[in-house]
Design an enzyme around this catalytic site. Sequence first.
Site, short mmCIF file in Angstrom:
data_model
loop_
_atom_site.label_atom_id
_atom_site.label_comp_id
_atom_site.label_asym_id
_atom_site.label_seq_id
_atom_site.Cartn_x
_atom_site.Cartn_y
_atom_site.Cartn_z
N ASP A 201 35.20 28.60 -25.58
CA ASP A 201 33.97 29.02 -25.36
C ASP A 201 33.09 27.91 -24.58
O ASP A 201 31.79 28.08 -24.29
CB ASP A 201 33.34 29.08 -26.87
CG ASP A 201 33.11 27.99 -27.66
OD1 ASP A 201 33.56 26.98 -27.28
OD2 ASP A 201 32.65 28.28 -28.92
N SER A 202 33.87 27.00 -24.34
CA SER A 202 33.19 25.99 -23.18
C SER A 202 33.10 26.71 -21.77
O SER A 202 32.19 26.18 -21.01
CB SER A 202 34.15 24.79 -23.13
OG SER A 202 35.45 25.28 -22.71
N ASP B 256 39.16 31.85 -27.85
CA ASP B 256 38.16 31.26 -28.61
C ASP B 256 37.42 32.10 -29.12
O ASP B 256 36.81 33.10 -28.62
CB ASP B 256 37.33 30.12 -28.06
CG ASP B 256 37.20 28.89 -28.70
OD1 ASP B 256 37.52 28.87 -30.00
OD2 ASP B 256 36.57 28.04 -28.11
N LYS C 70 41.20 31.22 -31.88
CA LYS C 70 40.91 29.91 -32.49
C LYS C 70 39.35 30.03 -33.13
O LYS C 70 38.51 30.68 -32.41
CB LYS C 70 40.63 28.55 -31.40
CG LYS C 70 39.84 27.54 -32.02
CD LYS C 70 40.34 26.31 -30.87
CE LYS C 70 39.27 26.18 -29.81
NZ LYS C 70 37.84 25.84 -30.44
N GLU D 291 35.98 27.94 -35.11
CA GLU D 291 35.49 26.51 -35.83
C GLU D 291 35.25 26.42 -37.34
O GLU D 291 34.69 27.34 -37.81
CB GLU D 291 34.16 26.07 -34.98
CG GLU D 291 34.49 25.73 -33.47
CD GLU D 291 33.16 25.69 -32.93
OE1 GLU D 291 32.18 25.22 -33.51
OE2 GLU D 291 33.19 25.22 -31.63
N GLU E 137 38.36 17.44 -33.01
CA GLU E 137 37.59 16.89 -32.00
C GLU E 137 36.82 15.69 -32.20
O GLU E 137 35.98 15.58 -33.23
CB GLU E 137 36.45 18.00 -31.37
CG GLU E 137 35.76 17.77 -30.32
CD GLU E 137 35.00 18.99 -29.16
OE1 GLU E 137 35.32 20.06 -29.75
OE2 GLU E 137 34.37 18.65 -28.67
O1 KIV Z 1 35.82 25.48 -26.10
C1 KIV Z 1 36.45 24.70 -25.74
O2 KIV Z 1 36.79 24.18 -24.54
C2 KIV Z 1 37.07 23.90 -26.89
C3 KIV Z 1 37.94 22.62 -26.55
C4 KIV Z 1 36.71 21.51 -26.54
C5 KIV Z 1 38.81 22.24 -27.33
O3 KIV Z 1 37.15 24.28 -28.01
#
Ligand code: KIV
Length: 269
Positions: free
Chosen positions: A49-50, A88, A118, A120, A187
């Site tokens: 989600d970055s 994500d 993934k 959080e 992280e």
């Molecule tokens: O969204 C992302 O890029 C991440 C990384 C920082 C692991 O979760």
Amino acid sequence: MTANRGKVTTATLRTMKAQRQRISALTAYDHMFAGLLDEAGVDVLLVGDSVATVVQGRDTTVPVTMDQMVYHTELVSRASQRALVVGDMPFLSYQVSIEDAMRNAGRLLKEGLAEAVKLEGGRDFAPTVQRLVAAGIPVMGHLGLTPQSIHQFGSYRARGQDAAEQQGIVDDAKALEQSGAFGIVLEKVPAELGRRVAEAVAIPIIGIGAGPHVDGQILVTPDLLGLFTRFRPRFVRRYRELANEVGEAVRAYCRDVQSGSFPDANESY
Ligand code: KIV
């Protein structure tokens, strides 16, 4: 890089940890870069989600939508031959209810063609992880600094700074493992906590700013390539300064257009 290895699966990652082979992971958001990273031998491609900060130009990861994550995940999945593709789960796609989490994680697999998702969080999300895994959806956890909670924490400071917080992260990792998660991103925590978490569970711990003692590393690809220069966390190692090279190439192109030297006879019909 794991040379001579076939398609990477969640089982491959577990075996790699057991055999003390380190796992390489990077973020990817589009078909072109995903193909380059896969070809270069990275084990895991995370459609993070970055994308919100490095591609969409937003201040945090909070605004990215489920539809946008599905879109980017599908671009990456179609380019990946070998790497495991993890999509994500964006903010509010799994926090409201387990039913929501099931539907949205399912979209990342069905429409985005991801092989895993993934999310959080730790103990609080154990029931969600259990349900997803029971439905055949491989889940990776994410502990330590969890950027979707930035407005709650108020800063991107390193996590796990006192004994209670450190124990909480170890307990979260164990809960995720017991719920069936196949791995965890950890992280921005002290390196010794990274070691402790990696030793506490049999599933791979992929660190980003979690020191050298974890089972693998992940970086945000535009950070590694020096393409994203708005800020630079201490844990980033820049292998190239591509923002400078892009600037030089584009300035040269503009000069050639203005001078009339582009296109030349060989570049014309
Ligand atoms: O969204 C992302 O890029 C991440 C990384 C920082 C692991 O979760």
